[in-house]
Scaffold this motif. Structure first.
Motif, PDB file in Angstrom:
ATOM      1  N   THR A 451       0.836  -1.201   0.000  1.00 28.28           N
ATOM      2  CA  THR A 451       0.000   0.000   0.000  1.00 28.28           C
ATOM      3  C   THR A 451       0.869   1.248   0.000  1.00 28.28           C
ATOM      4  O   THR A 451       1.851   1.337   0.750  1.00 28.28           O
ATOM      5  CB  THR A 451      -0.924   0.008   1.229  1.00 28.28           C
ATOM      6  OG1 THR A 451      -1.792  -1.123   1.173  1.00 28.28           O
ATOM      7  CG2 THR A 451      -1.751   1.274   1.301  1.00 28.28           C
ATOM      8  N   GLN A 452       0.491   2.218  -0.814  1.00 27.95           N
ATOM      9  CA  GLN A 452       1.148   3.524  -0.850  1.00 27.95           C
ATOM     10  C   GLN A 452       0.118   4.595  -0.500  1.00 27.95           C
ATOM     11  O   GLN A 452      -0.959   4.656  -1.094  1.00 27.95           O
ATOM     12  CB  GLN A 452       1.745   3.784  -2.231  1.00 27.95           C
ATOM     13  CG  GLN A 452       2.421   5.147  -2.374  1.00 27.95           C
ATOM     14  CD  GLN A 452       3.108   5.302  -3.722  1.00 27.95           C
ATOM     15  OE1 GLN A 452       3.906   4.460  -4.125  1.00 27.95           O
ATOM     16  NE2 GLN A 452       2.804   6.379  -4.443  1.00 27.95           N
ATOM     17  N   ASN A 480      14.050   6.775  -4.722  1.00 23.98           N
ATOM     18  CA  ASN A 480      12.680   6.635  -5.214  1.00 23.98           C
ATOM     19  C   ASN A 480      12.180   5.208  -5.131  1.00 23.98           C
ATOM     20  O   ASN A 480      11.154   4.878  -5.745  1.00 23.98           O
ATOM     21  CB  ASN A 480      12.601   7.089  -6.682  1.00 23.98           C
ATOM     22  CG  ASN A 480      12.841   8.573  -6.836  1.00 23.98           C
ATOM     23  OD1 ASN A 480      12.418   9.364  -5.995  1.00 23.98           O
ATOM     24  ND2 ASN A 480      13.528   8.955  -7.904  1.00 23.98           N
ATOM     25  N   GLU A 481      12.887   4.368  -4.386  1.00 21.42           N
ATOM     26  CA  GLU A 481      12.551   2.953  -4.386  1.00 21.42           C
ATOM     27  C   GLU A 481      12.223   2.435  -2.991  1.00 21.42           C
ATOM     28  O   GLU A 481      12.817   2.856  -1.996  1.00 21.42           O
ATOM     29  CB  GLU A 481      13.706   2.140  -4.976  1.00 21.42           C
ATOM     30  CG  GLU A 481      13.946   2.440  -6.454  1.00 21.42           C
ATOM     31  CD  GLU A 481      15.086   1.639  -7.032  1.00 21.42           C
ATOM     32  OE1 GLU A 481      14.979   1.211  -8.199  1.00 21.42           O
ATOM     33  OE2 GLU A 481      16.099   1.444  -6.317  1.00 21.42           O
ATOM     34  N   VAL A 482      11.278   1.502  -2.965  1.00 22.91           N
ATOM     35  CA  VAL A 482      10.922   0.782  -1.747  1.00 22.91           C
ATOM     36  C   VAL A 482      11.331  -0.677  -1.954  1.00 22.91           C
ATOM     37  O   VAL A 482      11.030  -1.269  -2.998  1.00 22.91           O
ATOM     38  CB  VAL A 482       9.412   0.859  -1.447  1.00 22.91           C
ATOM     39  CG1 VAL A 482       9.101   0.199  -0.103  1.00 22.91           C
ATOM     40  CG2 VAL A 482       8.938   2.303  -1.441  1.00 22.91           C
ATOM     41  N   PHE A 483      11.996  -1.246  -0.954  1.00 24.53           N
ATOM     42  CA  PHE A 483      12.462  -2.618  -1.018  1.00 24.53           C
ATOM     43  C   PHE A 483      11.612  -3.449  -0.059  1.00 24.53           C
ATOM     44  O   PHE A 483      11.430  -3.064   1.108  1.00 24.53           O
ATOM     45  CB  PHE A 483      13.934  -2.695  -0.633  1.00 24.53           C
ATOM     46  CG  PHE A 483      14.810  -1.823  -1.500  1.00 24.53           C
ATOM     47  CD1 PHE A 483      15.437  -2.342  -2.620  1.00 24.53           C
ATOM     48  CD2 PHE A 483      14.980  -0.466  -1.212  1.00 24.53           C
ATOM     49  CE1 PHE A 483      16.227  -1.537  -3.437  1.00 24.53           C
ATOM     50  CE2 PHE A 483      15.762   0.342  -2.015  1.00 24.53           C
ATOM     51  CZ  PHE A 483      16.393  -0.192  -3.138  1.00 24.53           C
ATOM     52  N   GLY A 484      11.102  -4.550  -0.576  1.00 28.35           N
ATOM     53  CA  GLY A 484      10.183  -5.356   0.219  1.00 28.35           C
ATOM     54  C   GLY A 484      10.644  -6.792   0.352  1.00 28.35           C
ATOM     55  O   GLY A 484      11.289  -7.348  -0.534  1.00 28.35           O
ATOM     56  N   ASP A 507       9.095   1.078  -7.547  1.00 32.69           N
ATOM     57  CA  ASP A 507       9.486   2.423  -7.968  1.00 32.69           C
ATOM     58  C   ASP A 507       8.301   3.362  -7.761  1.00 32.69           C
ATOM     59  O   ASP A 507       7.238   3.169  -8.369  1.00 32.69           O
ATOM     60  CB  ASP A 507       9.910   2.412  -9.440  1.00 32.69           C
ATOM     61  CG  ASP A 507      10.544   3.731  -9.870  1.00 32.69           C
ATOM     62  OD1 ASP A 507       9.866   4.777  -9.763  1.00 32.69           O
ATOM     63  OD2 ASP A 507      11.703   3.708 -10.320  1.00 32.69           O
ATOM     64  N   VAL A 508       8.475   4.377  -6.912  1.00 36.88           N
ATOM     65  CA  VAL A 508       7.342   5.242  -6.546  1.00 36.88           C
ATOM     66  C   VAL A 508       6.976   6.222  -7.659  1.00 36.88           C
ATOM     67  O   VAL A 508       5.870   6.786  -7.651  1.00 36.88           O
ATOM     68  CB  VAL A 508       7.629   6.019  -5.238  1.00 36.88           C
ATOM     69  CG1 VAL A 508       7.891   5.057  -4.100  1.00 36.88           C
ATOM     70  CG2 VAL A 508       8.795   6.977  -5.396  1.00 36.88           C
ATOM     71  N   GLU A 509       7.889   6.474  -8.611  1.00 37.08           N
ATOM     72  CA  GLU A 509       7.568   7.362  -9.722  1.00 37.08           C
ATOM     73  C   GLU A 509       6.912   6.606 -10.871  1.00 37.08           C
ATOM     74  O   GLU A 509       5.963   7.085 -11.490  1.00 37.08           O
ATOM     75  CB  GLU A 509       8.834   8.083 -10.197  1.00 37.08           C
ATOM     76  CG  GLU A 509       9.389   9.047  -9.149  1.00 37.08           C
ATOM     77  CD  GLU A 509      10.509   9.918  -9.684  1.00 37.08           C
ATOM     78  OE1 GLU A 509      11.101   9.548 -10.721  1.00 37.08           O
ATOM     79  OE2 GLU A 509      10.791  10.956  -9.071  1.00 37.08           O
ATOM     80  N   LYS A 510       7.416   5.403 -11.130  1.00 39.76           N
ATOM     81  CA  LYS A 510       6.814   4.584 -12.183  1.00 39.76           C
ATOM     82  C   LYS A 510       5.555   3.866 -11.710  1.00 39.76           C
ATOM     83  O   LYS A 510       4.784   3.357 -12.521  1.00 39.76           O
ATOM     84  CB  LYS A 510       7.828   3.551 -12.680  1.00 39.76           C
ATOM     85  CG  LYS A 510       9.063   4.148 -13.338  1.00 39.76           C
ATOM     86  CD  LYS A 510      10.032   3.044 -13.757  1.00 39.76           C
ATOM     87  CE  LYS A 510      11.278   3.630 -14.398  1.00 39.76           C
ATOM     88  NZ  LYS A 510      12.256   2.572 -14.780  1.00 39.76           N
TER      89      LYS A 510
END
Length: 641
Positions: A451-452, A480-484, A507-510
């Motif tokens: 979730t964002q 700009n990246e979240v690692f999960g 990638d939060v921008e893409k």
């Protein structure tokens, strides 16, 4: 090796944790769960005196109580799965042992005719029958439903002499003919996609079933659903017995008192705030409280006495002075934006807050068990269980959960539309004002969500099943990246279909997943991720350290640090926690899966592992001075290194 000094900061949260209550002849019987030992309490509702307070040695708490035909109270406990018998007249408490061997929970019980008591267990989905006259126990053959673990609810039908059995994690309602020893599945078709049959009551030809977040009224003769209240956040432990006039049963929904009209088949809100769920009801018919026509009485989840006049509608909620609060396990800890240490209580919640400057501990109310916490600027975000409800707390303002402008305030939940239940993983990007949440689905389901949420605009985007049939249990951010990191386990009661945990990049921008890999072959859960001082992403997968270079997109290092094996676990969502220390090294704990637990340090440059202590710990955070705070059961520990 680094030196470490522990200081016990004491109990963070204390609660009057009531999970079930039974009323008889002016007395409420209940068990206060939590503390070092669960305690059976006998309460006189007229005087508000706690007449008895008895230790249930070996038990942590009790979800189930029943009043037998012999006038004795029976308590079914956890985690030892024992049955206790208390004779109030003789003041005699007996431990009857495990009615079903190798079971850790007795979830529910009900008394039947001919002095029989019926109960259901976890983790074998078993049902037992206790003969009150000779004390003998009969275990029904095998699990009630194959491949299920929970008998969550039981109701004896006085009309037919049958019992009804509610199953979780996949919902089944089983009618069991005691004479023929025959099972019949009567689950309504529309509820086969729900997650749990939480409570059952039989009255006036009807079956009242709490299924997931609905209260369904089922005609026992036809099996049809006559009426239902849906999508309820919180419900009482079932409904009351039939009212003295024979027309109504009572219950609470969202902390509001309701009644169901048996004749008209309708629900009616009485518009009375009960403040908490009611965990047991009774009727007092002798006008003891000055209410003409008698009273409905109830004991709330936090140990208050509720009284309601059946004819005049007068009501009251009163503290019971002699009912003690018990220390409860700490579920989650996190340093807040104010520098204080926030500690969420297990099950009933409550938020203990430790102030390092003054060395004081305060307890705030109004939010239940929190699985994950995150800080973005001056705000703190809590992920509450059940239902994956997300709350925002402004740390610069007063805690006031019950005010007209509540702080913390609820933002949204991930249950209704996305079938999520637990939010262990939370991370934030302060510059982009974004909160990220990884979650575990409801009981009996696979497929967690990512979730964002924009904390300024309120924009919410949820990506269900971002990794097929896996839960998202750890998160870290860089640029700009979240690692999960994922776990192969989903909601309780559902077996995994995947074999290896995965590591992914968002990638939060893409607005898309750009990378996915199995970082360590054969490992089933990645329970911790951090961005370390070397600007790499460090993770722990089932006791194995892996280091991921976000530029080259490669795993550049792996090392098996701990002899951990999740293959025999029923589930694993969280185990390890890591923090970057003020010296640039990585400090951490691994506790759920190792005997005794470990507190450790890894040199960021040499990657050398040092074991700082062997300690039964299950969570950590770091204060502004570089000291660590650890969860040690019900106690908060300060670790100075």
């Amino acid at each position: 090796m680094n030196q470490i000094r522990f200081t016990d900061m004491g109990f963070a949260v204390k609660k009057k944790n009531i999970l079930k209550a039974v009323f008889s002849k002016g007395l409420f019987y209940t068990v206060i769960s939590g503390g070092e030992i669960a305690r059976l309490a006998v309460i006189d509702i007229a005087t508000m005196d706690v007449l008895k307070l008895l230790d249930l040695d070996g038990a942590a708490g009790a979800w189930s109580l029943a009043m037998g035909g012999n006038g004795c109270i029976y308590a079914g406990t956890y985690y030892n799965g024992h049955l206790y018998k208390y004779d109030y007249g003789k003041d005699l408490l007996e431990d009857l042992g495990q009615p079903v061997p190798e079971q850790s929970f007795i979830w529910d019980m009900d008394a039947g005719k001919n002095k029989r008591v019926y109960g259901g267990t976890y983790n074998g989905c078993r049902v037992f029958e206790l003969n009150e006259e000779n004390g003998e126990t009969i275990c029904f053959d095998g699990p009630i439903v194959e491949n299920e673990e929970y008998v969550r609810s039981i109701a004896f039908d006085n009309d037919s002499g049958d019992i009804y059995i509610g199953i979780s994690s996949h919902p089944y309602i089983i009618k069991y003919d005691l004479k023929e020893r025959k099972k019949t599945d009567i689950t309504p078709e529309q509820y086969k996609g729900k997650s749990c049959v939480l409570d059952l009551n039989a009255a006036a030809g009807k079956l009242f079933a709490i299924i997931g977040n609905d209260l369904a009224v089922i005609d026992k003769a036809t099996g049809t659903v006559e009426n239902a209240m849906t999508d309820i956040v919180s419900l009482s432990r079932g409904v009351s017995k039939l009212s003295p006039c024979g027309n109504y049963v009572y219950f609470t929904a969202n902390h509001t008192l309701y009644m169901y009209d048996i004749i008209k088949n309708i629900f009616q809100s009485l518009q009375i705030d009960t403040q908490e769920e009611i965990m047991g009801f009774g009727f007092e018919t002798d006008n003891k409280f000055g209410f003409e026509g008698g009273s409905l009485v109830g004991l709330t989840k936090d140990g208050k006495l509720f009284k309601y006049g059946l004819l005049n509608g007068e009501h009251s909620i009163s503290e019971i002075p002699g009912l003690p609060a018990q220390p409860v396990d700490i579920q989650t800890i996190r340093k807040g934006p104010d520098g204080n240490i926030y500690c969420s209580g297990y099950l009933l919640g409550g938020m203990g807050v430790y102030f390092p400057g003054s060395r004081k501990m305060l307890q705030y109310e109004g939010i239940k068990q929190v699985e994950g916490m995150c800080v973005i600027g001056g705000r703190m975000f809590f992920g509450k269980y059940p239902g994956s409800e997300i709350f925002e707390f402004d740390a610069s303002a007063k805690w006031d959960a019950g005010g007209t402008l509540p702080n913390p305030k609820k933002l949204f939940d991930l249950r209704k539309d996305y079938a999520q239940d637990r939010t262990f993983a939370m991370a934030g990007m302060e510059d982009k004002r974004l909160l990220f949440i990884g979650s575990v689905p409801e009981y009996g389901k696979l497929g967690g969500a990512f979730t964002q949420y924009n904390i300024d605009t309120g924009s919410l985007t949820v990506y269900n099943n971002i990794i097929d049939n896996q839960s998202v249990v750890s998160l870290a951010c860089r640029g700009n990246e979240v690692f999960g990191g994922t776990s192969v386990w989903g909601g309780l009661g559902q077996r995994p279909t995947e074999n290896e945990a995965k590591f992914f990049i968002w990638d939060v921008e893409k607005l898309q997943k750009t990378f996915e890999i199995v970082p360590v072959k054969g490992k089933k859960a990645i329970t911790s991720l951090i961005r370390a001082a070397d600007d790499n992403i460090w993770g722990l997968a089932e006791g194995t350290l892996f280091i991921f270079n976000p530029i080259s997109r490669k795993i550049i290092y792996t090392s098996r640090l701990f002899p951990v094996d999740y293959s025999s676990c029923g589930h694993m969502w969280r185990d390890a926690f890591m923090e970057c220390g003020p010296d640039g090294n990585v400090y951490g704990i691994i506790g759920f899966s190792t005997k005794g637990g470990r507190v450790f340090c890894i040199n960021t440059r040499t990657r050398e592992l040092s074991i700082l202590a062997e300690k039964e710990v299950s969570g950590m955070t770091m204060d502004s001075e570089g000291n660590f705070y650890l969860i040690c059961g019900k106690r908060l520990l300060k670790a100075e290194i």
